[in-house]
Motif scaffolding. Structure first.
Motif, PDB file in Angstrom:
ATOM      1  N   LEU A 164      -3.093  18.143  -0.172  1.00 43.00           N
ATOM      2  CA  LEU A 164      -3.471  18.232  -1.583  1.00 43.00           C
ATOM      3  C   LEU A 164      -4.426  17.093  -1.954  1.00 43.00           C
ATOM      4  O   LEU A 164      -5.395  17.303  -2.691  1.00 43.00           O
ATOM      5  CB  LEU A 164      -2.219  18.194  -2.465  1.00 43.00           C
ATOM      6  N   PHE A 165      -4.192  15.928  -1.419  1.00 42.88           N
ATOM      7  CA  PHE A 165      -5.076  14.790  -1.674  1.00 42.88           C
ATOM      8  C   PHE A 165      -6.481  15.084  -1.157  1.00 42.88           C
ATOM      9  O   PHE A 165      -7.471  14.771  -1.815  1.00 42.88           O
ATOM     10  CB  PHE A 165      -4.527  13.519  -1.005  1.00 42.88           C
ATOM     11  N   LYS A 166      -6.576  15.678   0.026  1.00 43.20           N
ATOM     12  CA  LYS A 166      -7.892  16.018   0.583  1.00 43.20           C
ATOM     13  C   LYS A 166      -8.586  17.055  -0.292  1.00 43.20           C
ATOM     14  O   LYS A 166      -9.777  16.957  -0.564  1.00 43.20           O
ATOM     15  CB  LYS A 166      -7.737  16.551   2.008  1.00 43.20           C
ATOM     16  N   GLU A 167      -7.822  18.035  -0.747  1.00 44.02           N
ATOM     17  CA  GLU A 167      -8.380  19.096  -1.588  1.00 44.02           C
ATOM     18  C   GLU A 167      -8.877  18.559  -2.931  1.00 44.02           C
ATOM     19  O   GLU A 167      -9.883  19.013  -3.459  1.00 44.02           O
ATOM     20  CB  GLU A 167      -7.294  20.161  -1.820  1.00 44.02           C
ATOM     21  N   LEU A 168      -8.164  17.567  -3.475  1.00 43.17           N
ATOM     22  CA  LEU A 168      -8.519  16.991  -4.774  1.00 43.17           C
ATOM     23  C   LEU A 168      -9.478  15.804  -4.655  1.00 43.17           C
ATOM     24  O   LEU A 168      -9.830  15.186  -5.651  1.00 43.17           O
ATOM     25  CB  LEU A 168      -7.251  16.540  -5.509  1.00 43.17           C
ATOM     26  N   PHE A 169      -9.879  15.479  -3.429  1.00 37.64           N
ATOM     27  CA  PHE A 169     -10.759  14.334  -3.160  1.00 37.64           C
ATOM     28  C   PHE A 169     -10.156  13.024  -3.657  1.00 37.64           C
ATOM     29  O   PHE A 169     -10.837  12.189  -4.248  1.00 37.64           O
ATOM     30  CB  PHE A 169     -12.149  14.542  -3.779  1.00 37.64           C
ATOM     31  N   LEU A 170      -8.883  12.842  -3.426  1.00 37.24           N
ATOM     32  CA  LEU A 170      -8.190  11.604  -3.806  1.00 37.24           C
ATOM     33  C   LEU A 170      -8.043  10.705  -2.593  1.00 37.24           C
ATOM     34  O   LEU A 170      -7.910  11.186  -1.472  1.00 37.24           O
ATOM     35  CB  LEU A 170      -6.796  11.915  -4.383  1.00 37.24           C
ATOM     36  N   ILE A 171      -8.020   9.430  -2.829  1.00 37.47           N
ATOM     37  CA  ILE A 171      -7.807   8.472  -1.739  1.00 37.47           C
ATOM     38  C   ILE A 171      -6.338   8.494  -1.369  1.00 37.47           C
ATOM     39  O   ILE A 171      -5.461   8.393  -2.216  1.00 37.47           O
ATOM     40  CB  ILE A 171      -8.213   7.050  -2.182  1.00 37.47           C
ATOM     41  N   HIS A 172      -6.075   8.658  -0.097  1.00 43.87           N
ATOM     42  CA  HIS A 172      -4.705   8.575   0.412  1.00 43.87           C
ATOM     43  C   HIS A 172      -4.573   7.187   1.026  1.00 43.87           C
ATOM     44  O   HIS A 172      -4.976   6.939   2.150  1.00 43.87           O
ATOM     45  CB  HIS A 172      -4.454   9.672   1.462  1.00 43.87           C
ATOM     46  N   TYR A 173      -4.035   6.252   0.230  1.00 43.15           N
ATOM     47  CA  TYR A 173      -4.025   4.836   0.606  1.00 43.15           C
ATOM     48  C   TYR A 173      -3.288   4.576   1.904  1.00 43.15           C
ATOM     49  O   TYR A 173      -3.664   3.721   2.679  1.00 43.15           O
ATOM     50  CB  TYR A 173      -3.431   3.997  -0.526  1.00 43.15           C
ATOM     51  N   GLN A 174      -2.232   5.322   2.143  1.00 41.47           N
ATOM     52  CA  GLN A 174      -1.442   5.086   3.339  1.00 41.47           C
ATOM     53  C   GLN A 174      -2.240   5.351   4.604  1.00 41.47           C
ATOM     54  O   GLN A 174      -2.041   4.733   5.628  1.00 41.47           O
ATOM     55  CB  GLN A 174      -0.178   5.955   3.304  1.00 41.47           C
ATOM     56  N   SER A 175      -3.187   6.276   4.529  1.00 41.30           N
ATOM     57  CA  SER A 175      -4.002   6.580   5.705  1.00 41.30           C
ATOM     58  C   SER A 175      -5.025   5.489   6.001  1.00 41.30           C
ATOM     59  O   SER A 175      -5.628   5.459   7.055  1.00 41.30           O
ATOM     60  CB  SER A 175      -4.700   7.923   5.533  1.00 41.30           C
ATOM     61  N   LEU A 176      -5.225   4.562   5.060  1.00 38.09           N
ATOM     62  CA  LEU A 176      -6.143   3.447   5.265  1.00 38.09           C
ATOM     63  C   LEU A 176      -5.514   2.329   6.082  1.00 38.09           C
ATOM     64  O   LEU A 176      -6.202   1.456   6.579  1.00 38.09           O
ATOM     65  CB  LEU A 176      -6.612   2.867   3.923  1.00 38.09           C
ATOM     66  N   VAL A 177      -4.184   2.359   6.171  1.00 31.69           N
ATOM     67  CA  VAL A 177      -3.452   1.274   6.860  1.00 31.69           C
ATOM     68  C   VAL A 177      -3.577   1.405   8.343  1.00 31.69           C
ATOM     69  O   VAL A 177      -3.557   2.426   8.912  1.00 31.69           O
ATOM     70  CB  VAL A 177      -1.980   1.283   6.422  1.00 31.69           C
TER      71      VAL A 177
ATOM     72  N   ILE B 274       0.832  -1.203   0.000  1.00 27.63           N
ATOM     73  CA  ILE B 274       0.000   0.000   0.000  1.00 27.63           C
ATOM     74  C   ILE B 274       0.869   1.257   0.000  1.00 27.63           C
ATOM     75  O   ILE B 274       0.580   2.223  -0.697  1.00 27.63           O
ATOM     76  CB  ILE B 274      -0.994  -0.028   1.180  1.00 27.63           C
ATOM     77  N   LYS B 275       1.959   1.220   0.765  1.00 32.94           N
ATOM     78  CA  LYS B 275       2.876   2.370   0.764  1.00 32.94           C
ATOM     79  C   LYS B 275       3.483   2.585  -0.618  1.00 32.94           C
ATOM     80  O   LYS B 275       3.683   3.718  -1.049  1.00 32.94           O
ATOM     81  CB  LYS B 275       3.972   2.168   1.809  1.00 32.94           C
ATOM     82  N   ARG B 276       3.765   1.497  -1.337  1.00 34.42           N
ATOM     83  CA  ARG B 276       4.311   1.602  -2.696  1.00 34.42           C
ATOM     84  C   ARG B 276       3.292   2.255  -3.626  1.00 34.42           C
ATOM     85  O   ARG B 276       3.637   3.135  -4.422  1.00 34.42           O
ATOM     86  CB  ARG B 276       4.687   0.204  -3.204  1.00 34.42           C
ATOM     87  N   LEU B 277       2.043   1.849  -3.537  1.00 35.09           N
ATOM     88  CA  LEU B 277       1.000   2.478  -4.355  1.00 35.09           C
ATOM     89  C   LEU B 277       0.868   3.959  -4.029  1.00 35.09           C
ATOM     90  O   LEU B 277       0.733   4.802  -4.923  1.00 35.09           O
ATOM     91  CB  LEU B 277      -0.344   1.777  -4.144  1.00 35.09           C
ATOM     92  N   GLN B 278       0.923   4.271  -2.730  1.00 32.97           N
ATOM     93  CA  GLN B 278       0.819   5.663  -2.306  1.00 32.97           C
ATOM     94  C   GLN B 278       1.985   6.479  -2.846  1.00 32.97           C
ATOM     95  O   GLN B 278       1.817   7.610  -3.292  1.00 32.97           O
ATOM     96  CB  GLN B 278       0.778   5.756  -0.783  1.00 32.97           C
ATOM     97  N   SER B 279       3.159   5.906  -2.824  1.00 31.59           N
ATOM     98  CA  SER B 279       4.348   6.588  -3.327  1.00 31.59           C
ATOM     99  C   SER B 279       4.212   6.890  -4.820  1.00 31.59           C
ATOM    100  O   SER B 279       4.520   8.002  -5.276  1.00 31.59           O
ATOM    101  CB  SER B 279       5.579   5.720  -3.072  1.00 31.59           C
ATOM    102  N   LEU B 280       3.743   5.921  -5.588  1.00 29.97           N
ATOM    103  CA  LEU B 280       3.560   6.134  -7.032  1.00 29.97           C
ATOM    104  C   LEU B 280       2.496   7.194  -7.297  1.00 29.97           C
ATOM    105  O   LEU B 280       2.659   8.056  -8.163  1.00 29.97           O
ATOM    106  CB  LEU B 280       3.173   4.813  -7.709  1.00 29.97           C
ATOM    107  N   GLN B 281       1.409   7.149  -6.527  1.00 34.63           N
ATOM    108  CA  GLN B 281       0.352   8.149  -6.694  1.00 34.63           C
ATOM    109  C   GLN B 281       0.867   9.544  -6.345  1.00 34.63           C
ATOM    110  O   GLN B 281       0.602  10.513  -7.058  1.00 34.63           O
ATOM    111  CB  GLN B 281      -0.850   7.793  -5.828  1.00 34.63           C
ATOM    112  N   SER B 282       1.616   9.653  -5.271  1.00 30.38           N
ATOM    113  CA  SER B 282       2.157  10.944  -4.857  1.00 30.38           C
ATOM    114  C   SER B 282       3.123  11.499  -5.899  1.00 30.38           C
ATOM    115  O   SER B 282       3.116  12.693  -6.207  1.00 30.38           O
ATOM    116  CB  SER B 282       2.863  10.824  -3.506  1.00 30.38           C
ATOM    117  N   ARG B 283       3.970  10.622  -6.453  1.00 29.86           N
ATOM    118  CA  ARG B 283       4.895  11.070  -7.498  1.00 29.86           C
ATOM    119  C   ARG B 283       4.150  11.593  -8.711  1.00 29.86           C
ATOM    120  O   ARG B 283       4.540  12.603  -9.308  1.00 29.86           O
ATOM    121  CB  ARG B 283       5.830   9.939  -7.921  1.00 29.86           C
ATOM    122  N   ALA B 284       3.083  10.923  -9.087  1.00 31.17           N
ATOM    123  CA  ALA B 284       2.297  11.367 -10.239  1.00 31.17           C
ATOM    124  C   ALA B 284       1.681  12.739  -9.980  1.00 31.17           C
ATOM    125  O   ALA B 284       1.727  13.624 -10.839  1.00 31.17           O
ATOM    126  CB  ALA B 284       1.211  10.340 -10.558  1.00 31.17           C
TER     127      ALA B 284
END
Length: 164
Positions: free
Chosen positions: A151-164, A125-135
């Motif tokens: 920025l994720f909250k502002e854009l209504f994006l899922i922050h996967y790391q916070s789900l862990v 999940i951290k790897r997915l979050q890292s790739l999403q953040s880089r993008a």
């Protein structure tokens, strides 16, 4: 497991009664869990079905352990290729188009059937979050050290790391 043959006969009858056919060349079976059953294999193979360890269903790769590591690997590969493309085009496209690029080639892979990703390890999940953040940083021209949570909250994006 002894009911498999009678269940297949019932399915076959139902299909024939309704003018349908089971296409054995397109039909696969997958044993989920740890089984040692030559009888089951023999029954299903006699019907012409092939055993598989990974099955694609509606674009999601499901493996016989149900750990979703095959799906994860596919998503990581697609995101990595998308990041490479994003690095190339970011200097030539305006921000609104880059945002569309992100949604089409990054966000779509993260959002489609993302509930299956819950079974992944924290490391994955951290790897997915890292790739999403880089993008996101590439799309908005942000520094690598920029913290993206707000920025994720502002854009209504899922922050996967916070789900862990």
């Amino acid at each position: 497991m002894l009911h498999v043959d009678s269940d297949l006969k019932k399915l076959d009858k139902y299909y024939k009664d309704n003018g349908l056919m089971i296409n054995a060349s397109k039909t696969r079976f997958m044993k989920v869990g740890k089984y040692e059953s030559a009888t089951l294999d023999c029954m299903l193979n006699n019907w012409g079905y092939e055993e598989v360890e990974v099955l694609r269903y509606l674009g999601v790769l499901i493996d016989n352990t149900l750990k979703m590591t095959t799906q994860y690997g596919q998503v990581v590969n697609k995101l990595t290729m998308s990041l490479r493309a994003l690095r190339i085009v970011r200097n030539f496209l305006p921000s609104p188009i880059l945002w569309q690029f992100y949604n089409a080639y990054v966000g779509s892979h993260l959002n489609y059937c993302n509930f299956v990703l819950i079974r992944l390890s924290v490391k994955c999940i951290k790897r997915l979050q890292s790739l999403q953040s880089r993008a996101i940083k590439l799309v908005f021209g942000l520094e690598l050290t920029f913290q993206t949570l707000d920025l994720f909250k502002e854009l209504f994006l899922i922050h996967y790391q916070s789900l862990v």
